[in-house]
Motif scaffolding. Structure first.
Motif, PDB file in Angstrom:
ATOM      1  N   ALA A 154      53.453 -12.925 115.733  1.00 29.03           N
ATOM      2  CA  ALA A 154      54.872 -12.918 115.347  1.00 29.03           C
ATOM      3  C   ALA A 154      55.748 -12.495 116.517  1.00 29.03           C
ATOM      4  O   ALA A 154      56.806 -13.089 116.752  1.00 29.03           O
ATOM      5  CB  ALA A 154      55.083 -11.993 114.150  1.00 29.03           C
ATOM      6  N   ALA A 155      55.316 -11.488 117.261  1.00 27.34           N
ATOM      7  CA  ALA A 155      56.087 -11.034 118.419  1.00 27.34           C
ATOM      8  C   ALA A 155      56.164 -12.114 119.486  1.00 27.34           C
ATOM      9  O   ALA A 155      57.216 -12.318 120.101  1.00 27.34           O
ATOM     10  CB  ALA A 155      55.473  -9.765 118.991  1.00 27.34           C
ATOM     11  N   VAL A 156      55.066 -12.826 119.697  1.00 32.41           N
ATOM     12  CA  VAL A 156      55.049 -13.905 120.686  1.00 32.41           C
ATOM     13  C   VAL A 156      56.028 -15.005 120.288  1.00 32.41           C
ATOM     14  O   VAL A 156      56.823 -15.475 121.112  1.00 32.41           O
ATOM     15  CB  VAL A 156      53.619 -14.465 120.857  1.00 32.41           C
ATOM     16  CG1 VAL A 156      53.621 -15.792 121.589  1.00 32.41           C
ATOM     17  CG2 VAL A 156      52.743 -13.453 121.592  1.00 32.41           C
ATOM     18  N   PHE A 157      56.008 -15.420 119.026  1.00 36.13           N
ATOM     19  CA  PHE A 157      56.946 -16.444 118.568  1.00 36.13           C
ATOM     20  C   PHE A 157      58.391 -15.966 118.683  1.00 36.13           C
ATOM     21  O   PHE A 157      59.266 -16.723 119.108  1.00 36.13           O
ATOM     22  CB  PHE A 157      56.639 -16.864 117.124  1.00 36.13           C
ATOM     23  CG  PHE A 157      55.603 -17.936 117.032  1.00 36.13           C
ATOM     24  CD1 PHE A 157      55.936 -19.259 117.258  1.00 36.13           C
ATOM     25  CD2 PHE A 157      54.288 -17.620 116.735  1.00 36.13           C
ATOM     26  CE1 PHE A 157      54.981 -20.258 117.191  1.00 36.13           C
ATOM     27  CE2 PHE A 157      53.328 -18.602 116.663  1.00 36.13           C
ATOM     28  CZ  PHE A 157      53.668 -19.922 116.894  1.00 36.13           C
ATOM     29  N   ALA A 158      58.630 -14.711 118.310  1.00 39.84           N
ATOM     30  CA  ALA A 158      59.988 -14.182 118.419  1.00 39.84           C
ATOM     31  C   ALA A 158      60.435 -14.140 119.873  1.00 39.84           C
ATOM     32  O   ALA A 158      61.558 -14.541 120.195  1.00 39.84           O
ATOM     33  CB  ALA A 158      60.057 -12.786 117.807  1.00 39.84           C
ATOM     34  N   GLY A 159      59.562 -13.672 120.746  1.00 36.16           N
ATOM     35  CA  GLY A 159      59.911 -13.590 122.160  1.00 36.16           C
ATOM     36  C   GLY A 159      60.168 -14.940 122.787  1.00 36.16           C
ATOM     37  O   GLY A 159      61.029 -15.094 123.653  1.00 36.16           O
ATOM     38  N   LYS A 160      59.417 -15.938 122.346  1.00 37.74           N
ATOM     39  CA  LYS A 160      59.558 -17.276 122.920  1.00 37.74           C
ATOM     40  C   LYS A 160      60.780 -18.014 122.382  1.00 37.74           C
ATOM     41  O   LYS A 160      61.484 -18.678 123.142  1.00 37.74           O
ATOM     42  CB  LYS A 160      58.300 -18.089 122.639  1.00 37.74           C
ATOM     43  CG  LYS A 160      58.310 -19.461 123.248  1.00 37.74           C
ATOM     44  CD  LYS A 160      56.964 -19.777 123.845  1.00 37.74           C
ATOM     45  CE  LYS A 160      56.937 -21.163 124.432  1.00 37.74           C
ATOM     46  NZ  LYS A 160      57.482 -21.220 125.768  1.00 37.74           N
ATOM     47  N   PHE A 161      61.045 -17.912 121.093  1.00 41.48           N
ATOM     48  CA  PHE A 161      62.078 -18.733 120.465  1.00 41.48           C
ATOM     49  C   PHE A 161      63.370 -17.984 120.110  1.00 41.48           C
ATOM     50  O   PHE A 161      64.419 -18.600 120.009  1.00 41.48           O
ATOM     51  CB  PHE A 161      61.522 -19.420 119.222  1.00 41.48           C
ATOM     52  CG  PHE A 161      60.350 -20.306 119.522  1.00 41.48           C
ATOM     53  CD1 PHE A 161      60.517 -21.453 120.288  1.00 41.48           C
ATOM     54  CD2 PHE A 161      59.083 -19.987 119.079  1.00 41.48           C
ATOM     55  CE1 PHE A 161      59.440 -22.273 120.581  1.00 41.48           C
ATOM     56  CE2 PHE A 161      58.001 -20.805 119.366  1.00 41.48           C
ATOM     57  CZ  PHE A 161      58.177 -21.943 120.121  1.00 41.48           C
ATOM     58  N   HIS A 162      63.298 -16.679 119.866  1.00 40.06           N
ATOM     59  CA  HIS A 162      64.478 -15.893 119.472  1.00 40.06           C
ATOM     60  C   HIS A 162      64.420 -14.526 120.148  1.00 40.06           C
ATOM     61  O   HIS A 162      64.173 -13.526 119.487  1.00 40.06           O
ATOM     62  CB  HIS A 162      64.521 -15.729 117.948  1.00 40.06           C
ATOM     63  CG  HIS A 162      64.582 -17.015 117.213  1.00 40.06           C
ATOM     64  ND1 HIS A 162      65.739 -17.751 117.111  1.00 40.06           N
ATOM     65  CD2 HIS A 162      63.634 -17.718 116.553  1.00 40.06           C
ATOM     66  CE1 HIS A 162      65.494 -18.848 116.416  1.00 40.06           C
ATOM     67  NE2 HIS A 162      64.227 -18.850 116.078  1.00 40.06           N
ATOM     68  N   PRO A 163      64.676 -14.454 121.429  1.00 42.60           N
ATOM     69  CA  PRO A 163      64.450 -13.215 122.189  1.00 42.60           C
ATOM     70  C   PRO A 163      65.544 -12.154 122.061  1.00 42.60           C
ATOM     71  O   PRO A 163      66.079 -11.680 123.050  1.00 42.60           O
ATOM     72  CB  PRO A 163      64.332 -13.726 123.631  1.00 42.60           C
ATOM     73  CG  PRO A 163      65.215 -14.923 123.666  1.00 42.60           C
ATOM     74  CD  PRO A 163      65.100 -15.556 122.295  1.00 42.60           C
ATOM     75  N   PHE A 164      65.868 -11.799 120.833  1.00 49.25           N
ATOM     76  CA  PHE A 164      66.846 -10.752 120.601  1.00 49.25           C
ATOM     77  C   PHE A 164      66.249  -9.741 119.624  1.00 49.25           C
ATOM     78  O   PHE A 164      65.465 -10.110 118.750  1.00 49.25           O
ATOM     79  CB  PHE A 164      68.149 -11.330 120.043  1.00 49.25           C
ATOM     80  CG  PHE A 164      68.794 -12.289 120.997  1.00 49.25           C
ATOM     81  CD1 PHE A 164      69.523 -11.818 122.087  1.00 49.25           C
ATOM     82  CD2 PHE A 164      68.636 -13.657 120.832  1.00 49.25           C
ATOM     83  CE1 PHE A 164      70.096 -12.708 122.985  1.00 49.25           C
ATOM     84  CE2 PHE A 164      69.199 -14.553 121.728  1.00 49.25           C
ATOM     85  CZ  PHE A 164      69.925 -14.076 122.813  1.00 49.25           C
ATOM     86  N   ALA A 165      66.631  -8.486 119.748  1.00 52.06           N
ATOM     87  CA  ALA A 165      66.013  -7.406 118.978  1.00 52.06           C
ATOM     88  C   ALA A 165      66.016  -7.676 117.470  1.00 52.06           C
ATOM     89  O   ALA A 165      65.000  -7.489 116.804  1.00 52.06           O
ATOM     90  CB  ALA A 165      66.699  -6.077 119.285  1.00 52.06           C
ATOM     91  N   ARG A 166      67.143  -8.125 116.924  1.00 53.01           N
ATOM     92  CA  ARG A 166      67.216  -8.375 115.472  1.00 53.01           C
ATOM     93  C   ARG A 166      66.229  -9.439 115.035  1.00 53.01           C
ATOM     94  O   ARG A 166      65.584  -9.319 113.996  1.00 53.01           O
ATOM     95  CB  ARG A 166      68.627  -8.774 115.063  1.00 53.01           C
ATOM     96  CG  ARG A 166      69.567  -7.608 114.914  1.00 53.01           C
ATOM     97  CD  ARG A 166      70.879  -8.088 114.328  1.00 53.01           C
ATOM     98  NE  ARG A 166      71.478  -9.103 115.174  1.00 53.01           N
ATOM     99  CZ  ARG A 166      72.547  -8.921 115.920  1.00 53.01           C
ATOM    100  NH1 ARG A 166      73.160  -7.766 115.904  1.00 53.01           N
ATOM    101  NH2 ARG A 166      73.031  -9.872 116.664  1.00 53.01           N
ATOM    102  N   GLU A 167      66.103 -10.510 115.828  1.00 54.25           N
ATOM    103  CA  GLU A 167      65.181 -11.589 115.467  1.00 54.25           C
ATOM    104  C   GLU A 167      63.729 -11.142 115.626  1.00 54.25           C
ATOM    105  O   GLU A 167      62.874 -11.510 114.832  1.00 54.25           O
ATOM    106  CB  GLU A 167      65.456 -12.833 116.310  1.00 54.25           C
ATOM    107  CG  GLU A 167      66.720 -13.573 115.905  1.00 54.25           C
ATOM    108  CD  GLU A 167      68.009 -12.931 116.412  1.00 54.25           C
ATOM    109  OE1 GLU A 167      67.948 -11.942 117.166  1.00 54.25           O
ATOM    110  OE2 GLU A 167      69.087 -13.429 116.042  1.00 54.25           O
ATOM    111  N   ILE A 168      63.461 -10.343 116.651  1.00 62.30           N
ATOM    112  CA  ILE A 168      62.105  -9.808 116.827  1.00 62.30           C
ATOM    113  C   ILE A 168      61.748  -8.933 115.631  1.00 62.30           C
ATOM    114  O   ILE A 168      60.639  -8.998 115.109  1.00 62.30           O
ATOM    115  CB  ILE A 168      61.990  -9.014 118.144  1.00 62.30           C
ATOM    116  CG1 ILE A 168      62.225  -9.938 119.339  1.00 62.30           C
ATOM    117  CG2 ILE A 168      60.621  -8.344 118.255  1.00 62.30           C
ATOM    118  CD1 ILE A 168      62.433  -9.199 120.649  1.00 62.30           C
ATOM    119  N   VAL A 169      62.700  -8.133 115.188  1.00 64.85           N
ATOM    120  CA  VAL A 169      62.495  -7.297 114.007  1.00 64.85           C
ATOM    121  C   VAL A 169      62.187  -8.167 112.790  1.00 64.85           C
ATOM    122  O   VAL A 169      61.267  -7.868 112.019  1.00 64.85           O
ATOM    123  CB  VAL A 169      63.733  -6.415 113.727  1.00 64.85           C
ATOM    124  CG1 VAL A 169      63.693  -5.826 112.327  1.00 64.85           C
ATOM    125  CG2 VAL A 169      63.842  -5.324 114.765  1.00 64.85           C
TER     126      VAL A 169
END
Length: 195
Positions: A154-169
């Motif tokens: 999940a962190a990898v997908f968030a970092g790749k496609f939505h690299p903002f703290a709220r989206e990573i959360v």
């Protein structure tokens, strides 16, 4: 190592996809909020683990009582964790302003969103104690690995496609919800209960 993956896996995985200055800043915001709420989860989870492991071990030969004790403890834990997380979420903005004077103001939205998912994180110690009490160490290890891998993906997908703290959360929070839910289903089936 599996416990490390559940706690620190996203932090290890994110820098591979967020190595620029903005990525490092957003990773920092995410983990500041994660660790702030993680203190509540660790406090509840670790204390319950220490208390419940010997209690549940005594009940391992009585599966019905063990399952009932687990469910009562789970309800109480979720109530305490939900109250604590909602309290922190409602107070994070004034608390951040009072203590850190705006240094971490960009994290307050992430902390509020994390508070939705973090009561589930607090259940880790109780599920760990229950698996260990009944001697299902291998199943506990597999479940912990599964949970850590889900969080890292999940962190990898968030970092790749939505690299903002709220989206990573959001990504890791949903992964936490899914991972913890699966672990609880496996545990309930192990205890012979419907999930």
């Amino acid at each position: 190592v599996a416990n490390f993956a559940t706690d620190w896996g996203p932090y290890v995985a994110l820098p591979f996809f967020m190595s620029d200055a903005q990525g490092k800043r957003e990773t920092g915001y995410y983990f500041w909020g994660y660790m702030l709420l993680g203190q509540i989860a660790a406090l509840l989870s670790n204390n319950l683990f220490v208390v419940f492991l010997p209690v549940l071990t005594r009940l391992k030969d009585e599966p019905t009582r063990l399952a009932a004790a687990y469910l009562r403890a789970l309800r109480t834990l979720m109530l305490a964790a939900c109250f604590s997380c909602v309290f922190l979420a409602s107070m994070i903005t004034p608390l951040e302003h009072l203590v850190w004077r705006g240094k971490w103001a960009a994290t307050t939205d992430a902390v509020m969103l994390l508070a939705v998912f973090f009561p589930w994180k607090a259940t880790f110690g109780l599920t760990s104690a229950t698996f260990m009490a009944i001697g299902r160490f291998r199943r506990y290890s597999y479940c912990t690995w599964m949970e850590g891998i889900i969080l890292m993906i999940a962190a990898v997908f968030a970092g790749k496609f939505h690299p903002f703290a709220r989206e990573i959360v959001l990504y890791t929070g949903l992964a936490l919800l899914i991972g913890r839910g699966l672990v609880m289903i496996v545990l309930m089936k192990t205890l012979g209960q419907r999930s």
